[in-house]
Design an enzyme around this catalytic site. Structure first.
Site, PDB file in Angstrom:
ATOM      1  CE1 TYR A 193      33.671  32.664  43.255  1.00 58.48           C
ATOM      2  CE2 TYR A 193      34.121  31.933  45.483  1.00 58.48           C
ATOM      3  CZ  TYR A 193      34.627  32.186  44.282  1.00 58.48           C
ATOM      4  OH  TYR A 193      35.924  32.283  44.281  1.00 58.48           O
TER       5      TYR A 193
ATOM      6  CE  LYS B 119      39.108  30.860  44.993  1.00 55.28           C
ATOM      7  NZ  LYS B 119      40.456  30.642  44.365  1.00 55.28           N
TER       8      LYS B 119
END
Ligand code: 1JT
Length: 259
Positions: free
Chosen positions: A160, A167
């Site tokens: 990720y 995020k």
């Protein structure tokens, strides 16, 4: 039935429908079911044509569909100015937008480029600030802003990478905006959605493994669906959540509680 939601005939801006599988489309369907008016923003012509077809197929009559490039302050200003001309008051915004260069998701994290890092932050986290700033004057009756996050913000989820850092910034941004806008009765929250096969997940080699692991280990022993994310988003946009702000709400079969 008594209307606990109070979204009927209110105006909601939905940003980030790329296709039928988009989380933003799930939110739009839930809002529509509850009787809300919908305004959509799109970036690419391809997204506009997908959106147009989806609206035709589902017989959803959008109040407005407007171009908005969240990497440009001017584009965001123009979009919300057009929205203001059309409806004068909005009651909620759905920010369901993220992007990073595919190299930065494929390569090892240590090789993240300065440009790739800045681009992921600008598109996926800063954009929420710029959108909230332009939406605020239109939320004269108070309102609710939601953004979409993922567990990779706070745990290392292999692959990720730069999106996890973006995020993390997005989730922190949600809290600072919640503080800033709270006195105007504008709430700001994030939904941390479990893994779902969307366009964003395409080309992630480990994605099927992630889905399997969730089925085996999450408290609910299953993955989550677009409509489940849509329904919790509806709750967060509605009066049901009127005392909730600055929160990260997990819609993930309980996966995040595992050690
Ligand atoms: C983006 C992408 C944002 C993929 C995203 C995302 N938010 C969730 N996903 C799905 C995902 C992706 C990876 C992953 C786990 C889930 C791609 C384009 C940029 C924005 O790694 C384990 C990589």
């Amino acid at each position: 039935m008594t209307d606990l939601l109070r979204v009927k005939d209110k105006n909601f801006v939905v940003m980030g429908v790329a296709n039928e599988r988009s989380l933003a489309w799930g939110v739009a369907k839930s809002l529509h079911q509850a009787g809300a008016n919908l305004i959509f923003t799109y970036r690419k012509e391809r997204s506009l044509s997908k959106l147009t077809k989806l609206l035709e197929k589902t017989e959803i009559d959008a109040k407005l569909v407007v171009e908005c490039d969240v990497n440009s302050d001017e584009s965001i200003q123009e979009a919300f100015s057009k929205i203001g001309e059309q409806v004068s008051v909005i009651h909620g915004v759905v920010h369901s937008i993220a992007f990073a260069n595919s190299e930065d998701l494929k390569n090892s994290f240590v090789n993240t480029s300065r440009e790739g890092y800045a681009f992921a932050q600008d598109t996926s986290a800063y954009s929420l600030i710029a959108v909230a700033r332009e939406a605020q004057p239109l939320m004269s009756e108070g309102g609710s802003i939601i953004a979409m996050s993922y567990l990779g913000a706070e745990r290392v989820v292999e692959g990720y990478n730069v999106m996890g850092v973006a995020k993390a910034a997005l989730e922190s941004t949600v809290k600072y905006l919640a503080m800033d806008l709270g006195s105007l009765n504008i709430r700001v929250n994030a939904i941390s959605a479990g893994a779902i096969k969307t366009l964003a997940a395409k080309g992630v080699p480990s994605f099927n493994e992630i889905l399997h692991k969730i089925e085996e280990t999450a408290p609910l022993k299953r993955n989550v669906t677009q409509s489940e994310v849509g329904d919790m988003s509806l709750a967060m946009l509605s009066d049901l959540s009127r005392a909730v702000t600055g929160e990260i709400v997990y819609v993930d079969s309980g996966y995040n509680i595992l050690g």
